[in-house]
Design an enzyme around this catalytic site. Structure first.
Site, mmCIF file in Angstrom:
data_model
loop_
_atom_site.group_PDB
_atom_site.id
_atom_site.type_symbol
_atom_site.label_atom_id
_atom_site.label_comp_id
_atom_site.label_asym_id
_atom_site.label_seq_id
_atom_site.Cartn_x
_atom_site.Cartn_y
_atom_site.Cartn_z
ATOM 1 N N ASP A 162 -4.997 -6.271 7.379
ATOM 2 C CA ASP A 162 -6.459 -6.262 7.439
ATOM 3 C C ASP A 162 -7.149 -6.377 6.086
ATOM 4 O OD1 ASP A 162 -5.861 -3.774 6.410
ATOM 5 O OD2 ASP A 162 -6.685 -2.620 8.081
ATOM 6 N N ILE A 183 0.830 -1.200 0.000
ATOM 7 C CA ILE A 183 0.000 0.000 0.000
ATOM 8 C C ILE A 183 0.869 1.256 0.000
ATOM 9 C CG2 ILE A 183 -0.228 0.112 2.507
ATOM 10 C CD1 ILE A 183 -3.191 0.952 2.009
ATOM 11 N N GLY A 194 0.715 -5.218 1.597
ATOM 12 C CA GLY A 194 -0.519 -5.393 0.848
ATOM 13 C C GLY A 194 -0.378 -6.286 -0.364
ATOM 14 N N GLU A 243 3.073 -5.461 7.952
ATOM 15 C CA GLU A 243 2.184 -4.620 8.752
ATOM 16 C C GLU A 243 2.614 -4.557 10.212
ATOM 17 O OE1 GLU A 243 -0.250 -5.708 5.133
ATOM 18 O OE2 GLU A 243 1.259 -6.664 6.401
ATOM 19 N N ASP A 303 -1.384 -9.692 0.636
ATOM 20 C CA ASP A 303 -2.848 -9.783 0.614
ATOM 21 C C ASP A 303 -3.341 -10.084 -0.794
ATOM 22 O OD1 ASP A 303 -3.818 -8.714 3.426
ATOM 23 O OD2 ASP A 303 -2.285 -7.306 2.784
#
Length: 270
Positions: free
Chosen positions: A152, A66, A121, A144, A124
């Site tokens: 998340d 991210i 990210g 993270e 993810d």
């Protein structure tokens, strides 16, 4: 296909090649990334010509995760009221989750080709793909924990089913980096390649093999695999029986069987 700012999308040989296209920013996931990926996978799902997806990153790295500028902009939206801040953050997190849910829910197989950094990210994202392949020197990390938060957007929910609970906990709690060989050993990637060129050639070759299969059979196979993540074996058997009661009537079955008997290559309609 539309023009995108965070991606480049190419379609050839029934393969949609979705390329994260911010190499000057290490393919960091900015605001446009999160909205465009939903549009792209909506297009993939609705385009019959697409049989399989290859997801890669432009330049030396897959993605650094991210974009920190985007995180800062979210922080700037917060005020003094804890309740309202929580509602704002919850809504934003659910929006981001929806972006990778679109990848997970795609009816077509999605193959990730990973070189260089695959951090935060980006883990993810690849966890939402069907298969993952990398270069031997690719670097993976759940980062993270090092910025004071829990992942998340899907890593902690999807990764245990890929690499096992214990290994996921180790990587999530330590934030340590693993490279391609260890990623293959723990099952995070299916196979490693010597460099980015060999990686893309290998993954595209696999994608072409998949694209030759019956799209009806591909759809059913992926749906059954996804269904079984959250259901008991007997539930899955009941579901596939109901599904195949319709799908076994497809002309694709007759085409495939005739090709097998005559030792020919089958050709399936979109």
């Amino acid at each position: 296909m539309s023009d995108y700012t965070a991606f480049r999308v190419e379609l050839a040989d029934k393969i949609a090649h979705v390329i994260i296209n911010r190499p000057e920013k290490i393919n960091a996931m900015n605001a446009a990334f999160w909205t465009e990926i939903i549009d792209i996978f909506r297009w993939v799902d609705s385009t019959d010509e697409v049989r399989v997806v290859v997801l890669s990153g432009a330049g030396k790295h897959f993605s650094s995760g991210i974009d920190l500028m985007m995180l800062a902009s979210i922080g700037n939206q917060l005020g003094k009221d804890v309740g309202r801040n929580a509602e704002t953050l919850r809504r934003k997190i659910l929006e981001l989750q929806a972006s990778f849910n679109a990848v997970d829910a795609c009816r077509k197989p999605v193959l990730a080709a990973i070189q260089g950094y695959c951090l935060g990210g980006a883990i993810d994202l690849i966890a939402a793909c069907d298969m993952r392949y990398s270069t031997v020197d690719a670097q993976f990390a759940i980062r993270e924990i090092d910025i004071g938060m829990a992942a998340d957007v899907g890593t902690l929910q999807r990764l245990p089913r890929i690499i096992g609970d214990g290994m996921m906990r180790e990587l999530a709690f330590t934030g340590r980096t693993i490279e391609g060989d260890e990623a293959q050993a723990i099952g995070l990637v299916n196979r490693t390649y010597i460099d980015a060129d060999a990686l893309l050639a290998g993954v595209m070759g696999l994608a072409r093999q998949i694209a030759e299969k019956s799209p009806v059979a591909l759809r059913g196979t992926k749906e059954m695999i996804r269904y079984m993540r959250d259901h008991r074996v007997d539930d899955g058997l009941e579901y596939v029986a109901t599904w195949n009661a319709a799908m076994l009537q497809s002309v694709d079955l007759r085409v495939a069987m005739a090709a097998q008997m005559n030792k020919q290559k089958p050709e399936f309609a979109d």
